[in-house]
Design an enzyme around this catalytic site. Structure first.
Site, PDB file in Angstrom:
ATOM      1  N   THR A 267       0.826  -1.203   0.000  1.00  0.00           N
ATOM      2  CA  THR A 267       0.000   0.000   0.000  1.00  0.00           C
ATOM      3  C   THR A 267       0.866   1.261   0.000  1.00  0.00           C
ATOM      4  OG1 THR A 267      -0.098  -0.444   2.350  1.00  0.00           O
ATOM      5  CG2 THR A 267      -2.092  -0.841   1.093  1.00  0.00           C
ATOM      6  N   PHE A 395      -7.704   4.691   4.635  1.00  0.00           N
ATOM      7  CA  PHE A 395      -7.169   3.795   5.656  1.00  0.00           C
ATOM      8  C   PHE A 395      -8.262   2.959   6.322  1.00  0.00           C
ATOM      9  CE2 PHE A 395      -3.829   7.068   5.381  1.00  0.00           C
ATOM     10  CZ  PHE A 395      -2.711   6.260   5.196  1.00  0.00           C
ATOM     11  N   CYS A 402      -6.738   0.932   9.505  1.00  0.00           N
ATOM     12  CA  CYS A 402      -5.312   0.634   9.397  1.00  0.00           C
ATOM     13  C   CYS A 402      -4.563   0.976  10.675  1.00  0.00           C
ATOM     14  CB  CYS A 402      -4.726   1.439   8.239  1.00  0.00           C
ATOM     15  SG  CYS A 402      -2.986   1.130   7.999  1.00  0.00           S
TER      16      CYS A 402
HETATM   17 MN1  MNH Z   1      -2.862  -0.725   6.438  1.00  0.00          MN
HETATM   18  C1  MNH Z   1      -5.668  -2.307   7.661  1.00  0.00           C
HETATM   19  C2  MNH Z   1      -4.781   0.853   4.095  1.00  0.00           C
HETATM   20  C3  MNH Z   1      -0.134   1.034   5.440  1.00  0.00           C
HETATM   21  C4  MNH Z   1      -0.905  -2.553   8.572  1.00  0.00           C
HETATM   22  N1  MNH Z   1      -4.845  -0.740   5.959  1.00  0.00           N
HETATM   23  C5  MNH Z   1      -5.850  -1.445   6.606  1.00  0.00           C
HETATM   24  C6  MNH Z   1      -7.110  -1.134   5.994  1.00  0.00           C
HETATM   25  C7  MNH Z   1      -6.855  -0.258   4.981  1.00  0.00           C
HETATM   26  C8  MNH Z   1      -5.443   0.000   4.970  1.00  0.00           C
HETATM   27  C9  MNH Z   1      -7.872   0.340   4.028  1.00  0.00           C
HETATM   28  C10 MNH Z   1      -8.484  -1.713   6.391  1.00  0.00           C
HETATM   29  C11 MNH Z   1      -8.723  -2.976   5.613  1.00  0.00           C
HETATM   30  C12 MNH Z   1     -10.103  -3.560   5.787  1.00  0.00           C
HETATM   31  O1  MNH Z   1     -11.042  -2.861   6.209  1.00  0.00           O
HETATM   32  O2  MNH Z   1     -10.261  -4.753   5.473  1.00  0.00           O
HETATM   33  N2  MNH Z   1      -2.524   0.659   5.004  1.00  0.00           N
HETATM   34  C13 MNH Z   1      -3.448   1.190   4.161  1.00  0.00           C
HETATM   35  C14 MNH Z   1      -2.805   2.181   3.311  1.00  0.00           C
HETATM   36  C15 MNH Z   1      -1.485   2.239   3.706  1.00  0.00           C
HETATM   37  C16 MNH Z   1      -1.316   1.268   4.775  1.00  0.00           C
HETATM   38  C17 MNH Z   1      -3.507   2.978   2.211  1.00  0.00           C
HETATM   39  C18 MNH Z   1      -0.349   3.076   3.211  1.00  0.00           C
HETATM   40  C19 MNH Z   1      -0.438   4.084   2.412  1.00  0.00           C
HETATM   41  N3  MNH Z   1      -0.874  -0.771   6.906  1.00  0.00           N
HETATM   42  C20 MNH Z   1       0.076   0.094   6.439  1.00  0.00           C
HETATM   43  C21 MNH Z   1       1.324  -0.130   7.104  1.00  0.00           C
HETATM   44  C22 MNH Z   1       1.128  -1.148   7.984  1.00  0.00           C
HETATM   45  C23 MNH Z   1      -0.267  -1.555   7.860  1.00  0.00           C
HETATM   46  C24 MNH Z   1       2.616   0.633   6.872  1.00  0.00           C
HETATM   47  C25 MNH Z   1       2.187  -1.655   8.900  1.00  0.00           C
HETATM   48  C26 MNH Z   1       2.242  -2.609   9.611  1.00  0.00           C
HETATM   49  N4  MNH Z   1      -3.227  -2.195   7.840  1.00  0.00           N
HETATM   50  C27 MNH Z   1      -2.258  -2.811   8.601  1.00  0.00           C
HETATM   51  C28 MNH Z   1      -2.888  -3.787   9.465  1.00  0.00           C
HETATM   52  C29 MNH Z   1      -4.275  -3.712   9.225  1.00  0.00           C
HETATM   53  C30 MNH Z   1      -4.447  -2.687   8.189  1.00  0.00           C
HETATM   54  C31 MNH Z   1      -2.173  -4.683  10.461  1.00  0.00           C
HETATM   55  C32 MNH Z   1      -5.391  -4.504   9.918  1.00  0.00           C
HETATM   56  C33 MNH Z   1      -5.776  -3.772  11.187  1.00  0.00           C
HETATM   57  C34 MNH Z   1      -6.884  -4.450  11.967  1.00  0.00           C
HETATM   58  O3  MNH Z   1      -7.819  -4.992  11.357  1.00  0.00           O
HETATM   59  O4  MNH Z   1      -6.816  -4.421  13.197  1.00  0.00           O
END
Ligand code: MNH
Length: 458
Positions: A267, A395, A402
């Site tokens: 992402t 996010f 996220c």
């Molecule tokens: Mn990220 C969940 C977008 C960077 C770890 N992330 C989500 C979701 C989105 C998302 C949208 C929700 C998904 C869903 O509803 O099913 N994340 C991003 C974007 C970026 C991003 C657009 C960067 C730009 N994410 C990161 C980074 C990490 C990360 C860096 C580092 C570890 N994300 C996660 C995790 C989840 C998540 C872990 C799940 C959280 C949960 O459900 O508790």
């Protein structure tokens, strides 16, 4: 009285599977939204999937009293690797709740600020590479930003150096991950009986093993040789959940390490690539952001406090994620039978629903008629704060939003500030038009650039 949710004509037994582009389903989802509007449903191999595209309906779905995240389709297959790790856990799994409470502070703004030097370490490797290659080399930003974000999340979360910049090809973990995610997605759109027939099982399970082995090896190594550092691995090994007093199991720790490696790099690298793409297409935005960086930083390296002092660059990042959100959709389901749009559409409890963030970020009622224009000015001078609730949601939403948002934000702002401070970037092909590559996330395809050190111009 509710009215039927529109559905494109479907083929007996197969349903609407063929309505979706195999390589870039997003293109089909965008087209279907143009044809059918705010809501429509598809029948995918006997399962009804409802797509929501307007701000008003997406906002309605952003209510945790009525809707919650659903792990379905491709994400359900991703559980073959990530199990009850944060991203793929069902909402009520006990290990999820422990891990979520324990890790929230480790991903909080204070903890992330403490990682700035680790982030810079990897950023400097990218800068050095581009400097060494020189202005005539054709650079692949999606590739190098993937090296960067992957190495950064690995180094910050478990103090493990992937050293992607020292390898011409992607490191084996990234290859296994890409193949695993692609196959997970295919499995979701394939009748189960075909799984074994197609003979893809062996490779699928080899990829899973490669990723698990690495994570388990890192955990074992750390247990054998403890270090005194505030990385996420130490948090998971040593902290107790304040509520239950429980610690995370070794298995759950390994699953979450792999979760960070996967969720934490695609992402962000897509976001960096899109940001560069948008800036190169919009010279006035590029000029403004450059002027801001020069006036705040001059020639010195960005410090952590500078990063909250770059409002136009911040707006560039917000607009990048509005127009091209790299996680383009999220899955939710109603907790009970319900209606949407003031009684207009009836939806049964448990139905799979997709919030197409890509489409709702183009709702003219929120963003105006110029939705396809890249205009960071939409987000400056307090305008971002005054958006309608949940109108910008790259996010995700609620408890399942996220966890890596602050991490990604700091990483991306540091890298963009540094790269734009040091290089004049130009597209390798000035007539390039945006094409998408879709895996679990979206990024530009076939986009190449040149990078000339600014000091070479003087
Ligand atoms: Mn990220 C969940 C977008 C960077 C770890 N992330 C989500 C979701 C989105 C998302 C949208 C929700 C998904 C869903 O509803 O099913 N994340 C991003 C974007 C970026 C991003 C657009 C960067 C730009 N994410 C990161 C980074 C990490 C990360 C860096 C580092 C570890 N994300 C996660 C995790 C989840 C998540 C872990 C799940 C959280 C949960 O459900 O508790």
């Amino acid at each position: 009285m509710s009215i039927p949710i529109p559905q494109p004509p479907s083929i007996p037994f197969i349903g609407n599977v063929t309505a979706l582009d195999k390589d870039v389903p997003l293109n089909s989802f965008a087209l279907l939204a143009k044809t059918y509007g705010e809501i429509y449903q598809l029948n995918i191999l006997g399962t009804t999937i409802i797509s929501v595209n307007s701000y008003a309906l997406a906002n309605e779905l952003s209510d945790e009293k009525r809707f919650q995240k659903q792990v379905a389709a491709g994400l359900l297959q991703v559980r073959n690797l990530l199990g009850d790790g944060l991203f793929t856990a069902f909402n009520d799994e006990p290990d999820y709740l422990v891990a979520h409470r324990l890790l929230m502070p480790a991903f909080g703004p204070m903890a992330i600020k403490g990682m700035i030097e680790e982030m810079r370490d990897i950023c400097d490797q990218l800068v050095l590479k581009w400097e060494r290659f020189g202005p005539h080399a054709t650079l692949d930003p999606a590739d190098d930003f993937t090296r960067l974000t992957f190495d950064t999340i690995s180094y910050c979360s478990m103090s493990y150096r992937m050293n992607s910049f020292y390898s011409d090809k992607p490191v084996p973990f990234v290859v296994a991950m890409g193949d695993f995610l692609a196959e997970s997605d295919l499995r979701a759109s394939r009748p189960r009986i075909l799984q074994a027939v197609l003979g893809k099982n062996a490779k699928y399970h080899e990829d899973i093993k490669l990723m698990k082995d690495l994570a388990e090896q890192v955990v074992a190594e750390r247990q054998a040789n403890p270090i005194d550092k505030k990385d996420m691995l130490n948090t998971m090994l040593h902290q107790k959940d304040p509520q239950s007093g429980r610690k995370m199991s070794a298995e759950n720790i390994a699953r979450n390490l792999i979760t960070f490696l996967i969720a934490g790099h695609e992402t962000s690298s897509g976001m960096l690539t899109f940001a560069v793409y948008h800036l190169l297409r919009n010279p006035s935005a590029l000029r403004k952001v450059r002027a801001e960086i020069d006036s705040v930083l001059g020639n010195r390296p960005a410090q952590v406090d500078d990063l909250s002092n770059l409002p136009y660059l911040t707006a560039v990042m917000r607009e990048t994620l509005r127009l091209t959100p790299t996680a383009s959709k999220r899955g939710v389901t109603p907790l009970q039978d319900t209606t949407l749009g003031g009684g207009k559409y009836f939806v049964k409890a448990g139905t799979t629903m997709l919030v197409h963030v890509w489409n709702m970020h183009r709702d003219p009622l929120v963003w105006g008629e110029d939705v396809e224009e890249f205009r960071p000015e939409r987000h400056v001078d307090g305008k971002f704060e005054k958006l309608p609730p949940n109108a910008w949601q790259p996010f995700g939403f609620g408890v399942r939003a996220c966890i890596g948002r602050a991490f990604a934000w700091q990483e991306v702002i540091l890298v963009l500030a540094t790269v734009l401070q040091k290089f004049d970037l130009t597209p390798a092909d000035p007539s390039y038009t945006l094409q998408l590559k879709q895996t679990l996330t979206i990024k530009p395809k076939g986009f190449y650039i040149h990078a000339r050190r600014r000091t070479d111009n003087q």
